[in-house]
Write a protein that holds these residues in place. Structure first.
Motif, PDB file in Angstrom:
ATOM      1  N   ASP A 285       0.493  -1.283  -0.542  1.00 53.05           N
ATOM      2  CA  ASP A 285      -0.141  -0.486  -0.212  1.00 53.05           C
ATOM      3  C   ASP A 285       0.885   1.252   0.179  1.00 53.05           C
ATOM      4  O   ASP A 285       2.319   0.937  -0.007  1.00 53.05           O
ATOM      5  N   TYR A 291       0.991  -7.008   1.944  1.00 49.79           N
ATOM      6  CA  TYR A 291      -0.495  -8.385   1.879  1.00 49.79           C
ATOM      7  C   TYR A 291       0.344  -9.086   1.454  1.00 49.79           C
ATOM      8  O   TYR A 291      -0.117  -9.127   0.203  1.00 49.79           O
ATOM      9  N   VAL A 334      -4.422  -3.643  -3.386  1.00 51.00           N
ATOM     10  CA  VAL A 334      -4.896  -3.194  -2.666  1.00 51.00           C
ATOM     11  C   VAL A 334      -5.391  -1.697  -3.131  1.00 51.00           C
ATOM     12  O   VAL A 334      -3.822  -1.519  -3.699  1.00 51.00           O
ATOM     13  N   SER A 338      -7.387   1.905   0.206  1.00 55.23           N
ATOM     14  CA  SER A 338      -7.038   0.825   1.718  1.00 55.23           C
ATOM     15  C   SER A 338      -8.171  -0.448   1.323  1.00 55.23           C
ATOM     16  O   SER A 338      -8.061  -1.014   2.419  1.00 55.23           O
ATOM     17  N   LEU A 340      -8.850  -4.575   0.564  1.00 55.21           N
ATOM     18  CA  LEU A 340      -7.969  -4.988  -0.045  1.00 55.21           C
ATOM     19  C   LEU A 340      -8.872  -5.932  -0.985  1.00 55.21           C
ATOM     20  O   LEU A 340     -10.167  -6.231  -0.203  1.00 55.21           O
TER      21      LEU A 340
END
Length: 680
Positions: A285, A291, A334, A338, A340
């Motif tokens: 991000d 992630y 992402v 923010s 997902l």
């Protein structure tokens, strides 16, 4: 036709079920658990992300997705989907509406089973055309520009198969391509399609068994063994600073790497993500958090910019009936909000997750924290603390903020709660400096007072006590303790003095009690910077057993082995000398504990040196006492000690096995008794 209708109806039913089961933020419980992983043992917390939406092809007024493989989200939140089974790439806008498709026209840009997509900041679209073994470039409007095929180079192995599956393009126009079934790393290609080398390859991981095979197997035997191959790069991503992230499968550590232009991993240490089996994709991000998506467990790990895992959530099922559960997750991305986006290859859908109030607070605070804006992050950390007081990162953030605001004692308190020894040490250094500045005269006077007390009170008192007449037992005990002090500095002569003597049981008891006392002092009195534990959770019996049980086992094993090997020492002599060998532990532990309360970690070399000196001194005494008491020469003594250590291992294996069998026997009869009583 009927089969098609049934299949469409089934897809619609699944879509309806998923939409119905999508929980609103902060409402019904999610079908997975969320764990905070910032401490040694992760524990369950409230949700950081919750399902917000599900996207299927039917929603886009186009053919349903079919075995999609990759996602990419641009800076303006446009979503690109590599729809592998339909031989195309879809572009969605920020409102999840279809903008255009790529590669579905009958021209040079026709795609065949594409598995990867990347879009440059300028809008150029690059697709890993896996079925055609090439990379295709399109304009932002979907027009074919050119193709990149297997480069011709003498440095590229002839047996290398060019089957692109994922890719990125850096700011210089250099392509980094992950090829299926290869272990050499990313294939690097310049804008002209020329091979410029491999990049970011994983090292081959060998086990202890593999090393033993290399040591003892012949060349013929080794030729029959399977070759050890490095792990494969499953996906690749590019962050805002130009660092390249790779997700790796077939490795036990470093499942995610952050590589600089030289291919060096910038994550320090192991950067291991425990219990994640196949990290298939990674997304980064705008705050540099990444992630990681695990294909086997369905877990999504939220990691800090330094590579530390903070949170984990997600779940997998063969037949998911609820939003938030995956069947075969394949890719993650992402966006600027923010959110997902997770692509499910088996369910032919995309699931969108949004942050909860708690998740937004903790991630915003963490972003400020890792940027070094500790004071600015303070309000967010206070909000996090109101929602969950078990996040140790919150206390670390509050500690750093307090330290920047010169509230040192408050910072130390926060660091203690978070078990942050390094942060506590930094705050303690400031506290110690301030204390010395404020109490310099008092400290100097205290040192002078201690010297005067020793010179004019303690020394005369010792002389008077030594001149008095005591009962024989007390006199013998005092004499034996004095011999113990002599023995510390003259081991051979000291143990020869003890050999054959029956020492005072009072002296032996005093030494053992003193050893137990300093053991407790070490457990409870060591400075927090050197022993960051919760004192209320210390197990006293266990702590004493860890020290004394190995010592007692040594006494038994040493006596048994020495007796078999014609040693001269009796059990009493072995026990007495082993007790005296504990004296360095008593002598050294006290100053070590005192120093640990006044030194910081940067000065810890002094504590470490004293600790190593203590153990080395004790080992020397145990070695010398075995040689003197049993009258062995040096070489024979070394053999006896090694055999004694082996005997200790055998004794403990026997004890553990006996205990396990006894417990199983007890459990068998207990369960039998319960069954009989219940049936009765």
């Amino acid at each position: 036709m009927i089969r098609l209708l049934v299949k469409s109806a089934a897809s619609c039913c699944a879509l309806l079920l998923l939409f119905v089961s999508v929980p609103q933020t902060g409402s019904a419980a999610t079908p997975y658990d969320t764990f905070y992983m910032g401490q040694k043992n992760g524990y369950q917390i409230q949700d950081v992300y919750v399902p917000a939406a599900v996207v299927l092809g039917q929603d886009l007024n186009t053919t349903p997705l079919k075995q999609p493989s990759d996602l990419f989200i641009t800076g303006n939140d446009h979503v690109f989907v590599a729809d592998t089974g339909n031989n195309r790439v879809l572009e969605l806008d920020d409102r999840k509406r279809l903008v255009r498709t790529y590669g579905d026209r009958e021209d040079k840009g026709k795609l065949n089973a594409p598995e990867g997509v990347f879009v440059t900041p300028e809008g150029a679209v690059f697709v890993a055309d896996t079925g055609n073994k090439r990379v295709v470039q399109y304009t932002p409007q979907g027009e074919f520009v050119r193709e990149f095929v297997r480069p011709q180079s003498d440095y590229l192995p002839q047996e290398y198969f060019f089957v692109p599956s994922k890719l990125i393009v850096d700011s210089r126009g250099v392509l980094y391509i992950a090829n299926k079934g290869t272990y050499q790393g990313l294939l690097r290609m310049n804008g002209q399609g020329e091979f410029t080398g491999f990049f970011g390859a994983n090292p081959a991981e060998t086990t202890l068994l593999d090393r033993l095979k290399r040591m003892f197997f012949t060349k013929e035997q080794m030729s029959k063994e399977s070759a050890i191959r490095p792990g494969e790069i499953s996906n690749v991503a590019l962050d805002a600073e130009g660092f390249i992230f790779t997700s790796n499968i077939g490795v036990n550590s470093k499942q995610v790497k952050r590589l600089n232009a030289g291919g060096v991993n910038r994550f320090k240490g192991d950067s291991k993500l425990p219990n994640l089996e196949q990290v298939v994709d990674v997304a980064v991000d705008r705050d540099a958090f990444f992630y990681a998506l695990d294909r086997v467990t369905g877990g999504i790990s939220i990691c800090s910019p330094t590579g530390m895992e903070l949170f984990r959530f997600g779940r997998i099922s063969k037949n998911p009936q609820q939003a938030g559960v995956f069947a075969y997750p394949a890719s993650i991305a992402v966006n600027s909000k923010s959110e997902l986006w997770v692509l499910d290859n088996a369910m032919n859908m995309i699931q969108v997750f949004e942050r909860t109030e708690f998740g937004d607070s903790v991630m915003r605070a963490s972003a400020e924290y890792y940027k070094g804006a500790y004071v600015q992050s303070k309000p967010q950390w206070e909000t996090v603390n109101k929602l969950n007081q078990m996040i140790n990162l919150a206390y670390q953030g509050l500690g750093k903020a307090a330290l920047q605001e010169h509230r040192v004692e408050e910072a130390m308190a926060h660091y203690k709660i978070s078990y942050d020894a390094e942060g506590y040490s930094q705050a303690f250094w400031t506290y110690r400096l301030n204390w010395i500045r404020s109490n310099y005269a008092v400290a100097l006077a205290a040192l002078v007072g201690v010297y005067v007390l020793y010179r004019f009170a303690l020394r005369p008192a010792y002389r008077l006590a030594a001149a008095r007449t005591y009962p024989p037992r007390i006199s013998q005990a005092a004499s034996d303790l004095k011999d113990g002090w002599f023995l510390m500095f003259h081991p051979y002569e000291g143990f020869y003095r003890l050999k054959g003597r029956r020492l005072s049981w009072i002296a032996l008891l005093v030494i053992l009690l003193a050893a137990a006392a300093v053991r407790l002092l070490s457990m409870f009195g060591t400075g927090f910077a050197f022993n960051p534990v919760d004192l209320s959770k210390i197990n006293v019996p266990l702590g004493l057993a860890v020290f004394f049980v190995p010592w007692f086992t040594w006494v038994i094993a040493n006596y048994l082995v020495s007796t078999v090997k014609d040693g001269e020492g009796m059990l009493r002599e072995v026990l007495q000398s082993s007790v005296y060998a504990l004296i360095p532990y008593i002598v050294f532990t006290i100053p070590i504990v005192l120093l640990s309360n006044v030194l910081v970690l940067e000065e810890g070399i002094l504590v470490q040196t004293l600790t190593w000196a203590m153990w080395l001194w004790m080992f020397t005494l145990f070695f010398v006492k075995t040689q003197v008491i049993h009258n062995f020469d040096f070489t024979e003594n070394v053999k006896i000690i090694l055999i004694a250590l082996f005997t200790i291992a055998v004794l403990w294996i026997f004890i553990v096995v006996t205990f396990g069998l006894s417990y199983n026997l007890y459990d068998f009869f207990y369960q039998l008794y319960r069954e009989v009583t219940l049936r009765a």
